[in-house]
Design a protein around this motif. Structure first.
Motif, short mmCIF file in Angstrom:
data_model
loop_
_atom_site.label_atom_id
_atom_site.label_comp_id
_atom_site.label_asym_id
_atom_site.label_seq_id
_atom_site.Cartn_x
_atom_site.Cartn_y
_atom_site.Cartn_z
N ILE A 15 0.85 -1.18 0.00
CA ILE A 15 0.00 0.00 0.00
C ILE A 15 0.89 1.24 0.00
N ASP A 16 0.36 2.33 -0.48
CA ASP A 16 1.11 3.59 -0.51
C ASP A 16 1.00 4.24 0.86
N LEU A 17 2.09 4.18 1.60
CA LEU A 17 2.08 4.67 2.98
C LEU A 17 3.27 5.59 3.19
N ALA A 18 2.99 6.82 3.60
CA ALA A 18 4.08 7.79 3.85
C ALA A 18 4.92 7.32 5.03
N THR A 19 6.22 7.56 4.95
CA THR A 19 7.12 7.17 6.03
C THR A 19 6.82 7.98 7.27
N ASP A 20 6.61 7.29 8.37
CA ASP A 20 6.34 7.96 9.63
C ASP A 20 7.62 8.60 10.16
N GLN A 21 7.50 9.80 10.74
CA GLN A 21 8.67 10.51 11.22
C GLN A 21 9.42 9.71 12.28
N THR A 22 8.67 9.02 13.15
CA THR A 22 9.32 8.22 14.19
C THR A 22 10.13 7.10 13.58
N ASP A 23 9.56 6.39 12.60
CA ASP A 23 10.29 5.31 11.94
C ASP A 23 11.49 5.85 11.18
N PHE A 24 11.33 7.03 10.55
CA PHE A 24 12.43 7.63 9.81
C PHE A 24 13.60 7.95 10.75
N LEU A 25 13.30 8.54 11.91
CA LEU A 25 14.35 8.87 12.86
C LEU A 25 15.01 7.61 13.41
N THR A 26 14.22 6.56 13.64
CA THR A 26 14.78 5.30 14.12
C THR A 26 15.72 4.71 13.09
N ASP A 27 15.30 4.71 11.81
CA ASP A 27 16.17 4.19 10.75
C ASP A 27 17.43 5.02 10.62
N LEU A 28 17.29 6.35 10.76
CA LEU A 28 18.45 7.23 10.66
C LEU A 28 19.45 6.94 11.78
N LYS A 29 18.95 6.78 13.01
CA LYS A 29 19.82 6.47 14.13
C LYS A 29 20.51 5.12 13.93
N THR A 30 19.77 4.14 13.41
CA THR A 30 20.35 2.83 13.17
C THR A 30 21.45 2.91 12.13
N ALA A 31 21.21 3.66 11.05
CA ALA A 31 22.22 3.80 10.00
C ALA A 31 23.46 4.52 10.53
N CYS A 32 23.26 5.58 11.31
CA CYS A 32 24.39 6.31 11.87
C CYS A 32 25.18 5.43 12.83
N ARG A 33 24.46 4.67 13.65
CA ARG A 33 25.15 3.78 14.59
C ARG A 33 25.93 2.71 13.85
N ARG A 34 25.35 2.17 12.77
CA ARG A 34 26.05 1.13 11.99
C ARG A 34 27.30 1.71 11.32
N HIS A 35 27.17 2.94 10.78
CA HIS A 35 28.33 3.57 10.15
C HIS A 35 29.41 3.88 11.17
N TRP A 36 29.01 4.41 12.33
CA TRP A 36 29.98 4.73 13.35
C TRP A 36 30.65 3.46 13.89
N ASP A 37 29.86 2.39 14.02
CA ASP A 37 30.40 1.14 14.51
C ASP A 37 31.45 0.59 13.55
N THR A 38 31.15 0.66 12.24
CA THR A 38 32.11 0.18 11.24
C THR A 38 33.37 1.03 11.23
N THR A 39 33.19 2.35 11.27
CA THR A 39 34.33 3.26 11.25
C THR A 39 35.19 3.10 12.49
N MET A 40 34.54 3.01 13.64
CA MET A 40 35.28 2.89 14.89
C MET A 40 35.99 1.54 14.98
N THR A 41 35.33 0.48 14.52
CA THR A 41 35.95 -0.84 14.56
C THR A 41 37.21 -0.87 13.72
N ASP A 42 37.16 -0.28 12.53
CA ASP A 42 38.35 -0.22 11.67
C ASP A 42 39.45 0.61 12.31
N ALA A 43 39.06 1.73 12.93
CA ALA A 43 40.06 2.62 13.52
C ALA A 43 40.73 1.98 14.74
#
Length: 273
Positions: free
Chosen positions: A152-180
Motif C-alpha cells: 500500500i502507498d504509505l508515507a514514512t512515519d517521522q518516528t520510523d524515519f528517525l529510528t532508521d536514521l539512528k540505526t544507519a548512523c550507529r552502523r556507520h559509526w560502529d564500522t568506522t570505529m571498529t576499523d580505527a
C-alpha cells in the motif's frame, strides 16, 4: 476509553460490535503487515506495508483502519476494538504521544468523529498468549499479508524515519570505529560502539578507575608523551598491565591479602560429590 485488562470470557463486551486488529513484522527478508477482523461480518482484511515501517506503526495502522471501518456502520452502537499491542494502545491513550504523532492524530480524529455519530468506543488490550479466537484469526490474517503481491502507498512515519536514521548512523559509526581501533592501542579493550557494563554506572569515580585499569594508566600516559616509561611506576621492569597491577605488583600486596580475607566470609556452596 482504553482498558488494560482482558474481560473474562469477553462478557464485558458481549453486546458490543467487535473489531480485532493486529500488526506483523518479519526481519529476514524485511516485511510488514497489518490486518483487521470483524467477527460479525466474517470479514478479514490485510495490507502489506512498506518494509521500513516498525511493528508499532503496523499496529497503529491496523487500529486506524479498524476505526475507519467503524465509521461505515449504519446505526450508533457500542464498539470494542481489540489489540494485542499495549504500546500502541498507550500511544493512542496519550494526549501528547511521544512517537508516531501523525497516525495518532488521525486515530484521535476518528475516535472523536465516531463519538459525534453516537458511538461508544472501547479500546481493549488482548494479550496474544490468552488464545482469544478473534485475536488468533486477525494474527493469521496479518501474517498472510506478507505474501501480498503489492504494497500500500504509505508515507514514512517521522518516528520510523528517525529510528532508521539512528540505526544507519550507529552502523556507520560502529564500522568506522571498529576499523580505527584495529590500528590503536585501545583495540584490545574495545572492538565496537556497544555499551560496556561500567558505562551504565552512575559513579563517575568508578567509571574513571575501571577505564584507567583497562588501558594501563602509566602505559597510556607514556603513549601520550606524558611519562618517560611505559612500565609500572613501582616495578621499573614490569609492563603496566591490569594483570600485573591486580595480581603481581608488590605495591598492592596488602590490598590483595585484605581482599582475599574478606572473601572468606562470603557464603559459598561446596560440591562434595
Amino acid at each position: 476509553m482504553v482498558q488494560s485488562r482482558l474481560p473474562s470470557a469477553g462478557h464485558w463486551y458481549h453486546t458490543h460490535f467487535h473489531i480485532y486488529t493486529d500488526g506483523s513484522r518479519l526481519t529476514n527478508p524485511p516485511s510488514v503487515g497489518a490486518a483487521i477482523y470483524i467477527p460479525s461480518r466474517s470479514l478479514a482484511t490485510a495490507w502489506q506495508l512498506p518494509a521500513t515501517a516498525s511493528i508499532t506503526r503496523a499496529e497503529l495502522f491496523a487500529i486506524k483502519d479498524g476505526l475507519q471501518f467503524a465509521t461505515t456502520l449504519a446505526a450508533p452502537c457500542s464498539i470494542a476494538l481489540f489489540s494485542d499491542s499495549l504500546s500502541a494502545l498507550q500511544i493512542v491513550k496519550s494526549h501528547r504521544p511521544h512517537s508516531h504523532h501523525n497516525v495518532s492524530l488521525i486515530i484521535h480524529h476518528l475516535i472523536f468523529h465516531l463519538i459525534s455519530l453516537g458511538h461508544t468506543i472501547h479500546l481493549q488490550w488482548v494479550p496474544f498468549y490468552v488464545g482469544v479466537m478473534g485475536n488468533t484469526v486477525v494474527d493469521r490474517a496479518a501474517a498472510q499479508a506478507h505474501t501480498h503481491p503489492s504494497l500500500i502507498d504509505l508515507a514514512t512515519d517521522q518516528t520510523d524515519f528517525l529510528t532508521d536514521l539512528k540505526t544507519a548512523c550507529r552502523r556507520h559509526w560502529d564500522t568506522t570505529m571498529t576499523d580505527a581501533l584495529q590500528h590503536t592501542s585501545l583495540g584490545h579493550i574495545r572492538q565496537d560502539t556497544r555499551h560496556h557494563w561500567w558505562t551504565y554506572s552512575p559513579n563517575q569515580a568508578l567509571d574513571t578507575a575501571v577505564t584507567r585499569l583497562r588501558i594501563g594508566l602509566n602505559a597510556h600516559l607514556h603513549r601520550l608523551g606524558m611519562t618517560n616509561s611505559p612500565h609500572c611506576p613501582w616495578c621499573s621492569t614490569q609492563p603496566d598491565t591490569p594483570e600485573h597491577l591486580l595480581l603481581h605488583c608488590p605495591r598492592h600486596h596488602s590490598h590483595r591479602v585484605a581482599l582475599l580475607h574478606s572473601l572468606c566470609y562470603l557464603p559459598t556452596q561446596t560440591n562434595n560429590d
